[in-house]
Design an enzyme around this catalytic site. Structure first.
Site, mmCIF file in Angstrom:
data_model
loop_
_atom_site.group_PDB
_atom_site.id
_atom_site.type_symbol
_atom_site.label_atom_id
_atom_site.label_comp_id
_atom_site.label_asym_id
_atom_site.label_seq_id
_atom_site.Cartn_x
_atom_site.Cartn_y
_atom_site.Cartn_z
ATOM 1 N N LYS A 5 33.510 41.202 33.800
ATOM 2 C CA LYS A 5 33.206 41.449 32.388
ATOM 3 C C LYS A 5 33.055 42.941 32.131
ATOM 4 C CE LYS A 5 30.848 37.158 31.130
ATOM 5 N NZ LYS A 5 29.543 36.553 30.816
ATOM 6 N N GLY A 6 32.437 43.654 33.080
ATOM 7 C CA GLY A 6 32.144 45.079 32.880
ATOM 8 C C GLY A 6 30.660 45.256 32.688
ATOM 9 N N ASP B 147 36.301 50.136 42.747
ATOM 10 C CA ASP B 147 35.446 49.666 41.655
ATOM 11 C C ASP B 147 35.814 50.386 40.365
ATOM 12 O OD1 ASP B 147 33.927 47.922 43.179
ATOM 13 O OD2 ASP B 147 32.299 49.344 43.522
ATOM 14 N N ARG C 211 40.523 42.677 40.720
ATOM 15 C CA ARG C 211 39.245 41.981 40.514
ATOM 16 C C ARG C 211 38.975 42.026 39.015
ATOM 17 N NH1 ARG C 211 34.493 45.300 42.412
ATOM 18 N NH2 ARG C 211 34.797 44.461 44.503
#
Ligand SMILES: Cc1cc2nc3c(=O)[nH]c(=O)nc-3n(C[C@H](O)[C@H](O)[C@H](O)COP(=O)(O)OP(=O)(O)OC[C@H]3O[C@@H](n4cnc5c(N)ncnc54)[C@H](O)[C@@H]3O)c2cc1C
Length: 332
Positions: free
Chosen positions: A205-206, A151, A202
């Site tokens: 947008k954040g 992530d 992946r």
């Protein structure tokens, strides 16, 4: 009508997303108010609200949710909740928890990989600690034929996270992927810099609220950069997980993979557990592969609170979603 709450009202009126939630500049007073009262809310209420976004506290909960998703033709990525570990021992517990998850996935024959947050493995404590833990998790995954998605957290961690990814790949560990955030101005450069590795990415947008110097602030700017990065990644031959619930980006994603004639195994869509389930079902019905992010763990309360406090916009989404369910609307 600029808040996500207003967006919900418009959406339920005609089942389309006419109004778009807007970035930090426009985070509504309502969203901020929700976030302020959250810590005072009874834990049981926060639990009830977060129930649909979190599988539960145990591996058995995660297995049950993943099995249900698999039965619907959807894949999963399991996240052991825990971030910003405060000590070495905590990071070791996370490593062990992922080991147990790999065993459960193999034992139960589930279609799932895992997602891991670098700070849960000690990134904010010491880079070497995080490196050692991450290598362990990725090696455990390789032993059971599984895959690890790293992530991406806030922008202070981006360079270290990408460097760790490069180190893993340099060691010949290919069962690992990264996340790039369209909100970050640097991401398009990162796409280029990483291209020779043909990374498994992946694209999101954040979720973190970032300063204008490092991140686009306008909703449309983020969308445009998402499409630009996606186009470039596909052009470079990367496998891309298109992770969004935004109708416009879902359409653009479908368009770009169709234009390249990609087969369904050459990309995937991803969504969060409990978010826009009908839209997810539609993707699967139309022949696309969809992977759902399934968080579980003891730290569900801290996770829920932190997510909402970090980005009050999410509180607006959750509030509107909860209200829509109370009134029987299904949320597209
Ligand atoms: C599988 C997956 C993994 C992710 N991993 C990362 C990561 O590693 N790093 C990172 O920074 N971000 C991550 N994100 C979060 C991402 O950056 C966005 O914050 C999030 O997806 C919302 O953006 P959107 O593209 O869906 O568009 P938005 O315009 O924000 O959302 C579109 C619509 O989806 C609904 N919606 C979106 N999010 C929620 C929610 N949480 N609850 C309820 N409704 C919601 C709302 O109806 C909203 O109108 C991930 C997202 C997904 C789907």
């Amino acid at each position: 009508m600029s808040s996500p709450f207003a967006a919900w009202i418009l959406r339920t009126a005609d089942d389309s997303v006419k109004a778009r939630p807007i970035y930090s500049r426009f985070v509504s007073k309502l969203d901020r108010a929700i976030v302020r009262v959250l810590p005072a809310m009874p834990r049981s209420l926060v639990r009830r609200i977060s129930n649909r976004y979190i599988a539960g506290t145990t591996i058995a909960d995660a297995v049950r949710v993943v099995r249900d998703l698999n039965a619907k033709g959807q894949m999963a990525t399991v996240d052991v909740l825990g971030e910003e570990a405060s000590g070495r021992r905590e990071t070791q517990e996370i490593v062990r928890a992922y080991h147990d998850v790999f065993e459960a996935i193999a034992r139960e024959n589930l279609d799932s990989n895992v997602s891991v947050k670098p700070t849960s493995l000690g990134l904010n404590l010491a880079l070497e600690l995080c490196r050692a833990n991450l290598f362990k998790v990725v090696r455990h995954a390789a032993e059971s034929g599984n895959f690890v998605r790293i992530d991406m957290e806030d922008s202070t961690t981006t360079s270290d996270t990408l460097e760790l990814y490069r180190e893993l790949r340099a060691e010949g560990l290919d069962n690992v992927g990264i996340v790039l955030q369209a909100a970050l101005r640097r991401s398009f450069r990162d796409v280029h810099a990483l291209a020779p590795l043909r990374p498994n990415v992946r694209l999101v947008k954040g979720i973190y609220v970032e300063a204008p110097l490092v991140a686009y602030q306008e909703f449309e700017e983020v969308q445009d950069n998402f499409v630009r990065c996606l186009d470039e990644l596909l052009e470079a031959g990367s496998y891309v997980a298109i992770a969004t619930h935004d109708e416009h980006l879902l359409d653009e994603g479908k368009r770009l993979v169709a234009e390249r004639g990609l087969s369904r195994n050459e990309y995937e869509f991803q969504m969060l557990l409990g978010v826009r389930e009908l839209a997810g079902n539609r993707l699967v019905r139309d022949g696309h592969r969809l992977r759902i992010y399934v968080p579980f763990g003891e730290h569900w309360y801290e996770y829920s609170l932190r997510r909402l406090q970090e980005n009050p916009r999410i509180a607006g989404y959750v509030a509107s979603d909860t209200v829509s369910r109370l009134f029987g609307a299904d949320g597209t």
